[in-house]
Design a protein around this motif. Sequence first.
Motif, mmCIF file in Angstrom:
data_model
loop_
_atom_site.group_PDB
_atom_site.id
_atom_site.type_symbol
_atom_site.label_atom_id
_atom_site.label_comp_id
_atom_site.label_asym_id
_atom_site.label_seq_id
_atom_site.Cartn_x
_atom_site.Cartn_y
_atom_site.Cartn_z
ATOM 1 N N THR A 138 -134.623 66.530 40.523
ATOM 2 C CA THR A 138 -135.396 67.480 39.736
ATOM 3 C C THR A 138 -136.177 66.726 38.675
ATOM 4 O OG1 THR A 138 -135.280 69.595 38.551
ATOM 5 C CG2 THR A 138 -133.610 67.960 38.000
ATOM 6 N N SER A 145 -136.434 69.484 33.344
ATOM 7 C CA SER A 145 -135.394 70.427 33.748
ATOM 8 C C SER A 145 -134.003 69.846 33.546
ATOM 9 C CB SER A 145 -135.581 70.818 35.220
ATOM 10 O OG SER A 145 -136.806 71.484 35.404
ATOM 11 N N ALA A 201 -134.427 77.126 35.395
ATOM 12 C CA ALA A 201 -133.883 77.136 36.755
ATOM 13 C C ALA A 201 -134.683 78.081 37.651
ATOM 14 C CB ALA A 201 -132.408 77.545 36.724
ATOM 15 N N ASP A 254 -130.884 70.834 39.336
ATOM 16 C CA ASP A 254 -130.467 71.594 38.158
ATOM 17 C C ASP A 254 -128.958 71.813 38.181
ATOM 18 O OD1 ASP A 254 -133.112 71.700 37.475
ATOM 19 O OD2 ASP A 254 -133.409 73.787 38.072
#
Length: 316
Positions: A88, A92, A135, A149
């Motif tokens: 990711t 994040s 998310a 995440d």
Amino acid sequence: MKVWTLPVLACGLVAISLSAIFIEWSNAPASIIGMYRLLMATALILPLAWRERSQLAHISRKDAAWLGVSGICLGLHFLFWIQSLKETSVASSLIILALEPLFVMVGEWLFLRSRVKGADVLAMAIAIIGAGLVAFADAGHQGDSLAGDGLSLLGTMAVSGYVLVGGRVRQTLTPWLYNAIVFAIAGGVLALFNMTTSIPFAPYTLHNWLMFALLACVSTVLGHGLFNLLLNRVQPTTIAMTVVGEPIVATLLAACLLGQPITRSTGLGGAICLLGVAWHLWRSARKSDNHTDPSGQKAEPANRRDRPQSLDTADT
């Protein structure tokens, strides 16, 4: 604060924020990156820790066991969090990791029976809403962003355990000695993981070795070492609020150095999340700043390193 304090704070913030960048620049497995980072950092601070080794004679078996559990939690944190950066964005991953102080607050309430006020619950709700927006934004992207995440969330849970479990032992050991022991244990955990999963310890390119060294020297020893230095000279509020800036600085660095765009949803969710975290840390730090003794006089702790557990931040 003295004039030189702000540049030192800024250097410490940039140093820890570069951690995610160095990890992204390495193509080695996450467990290898974490292992060499921890073992190199241990080697660097060992001379300082060795001078304080006499403190080990005063540790009980119970505290020694908790020290081991703390190291295991830190090893798991690096395993999950570094892998999250592979799947990711930096923004994040670090926004979710910023929830760690709130996870610690919940842990203190569950296991240590600490009181939690309504304002802290509201701060946690705000932060969770912000993280949820991040998310949700990642769920709409192709690839493994949502899985990343989830790994960051597991890493946050692990580092929260590291903070909670190590809280008692940190009060009996100096930071350099405590870190040297815990880093060595965490590095050993990752080494065991690599052996059992047949991940090779070598060879890796010179570029990767340079990233391992930068993570150990810059992000770990320099970054957190500067904050340890300042704990004796500035209010805990200052340190807490500075560390909240890590996701912001790291996200900007990722945009400039890695070309990772900052979407509107991620930016909004991140701002809301960090607002909740900052509010909680500000309240916790103010409690420490305004701590008074039974006579009503403001207490000046002999060592400002003895700060509340809720002010500990993820060791990125």
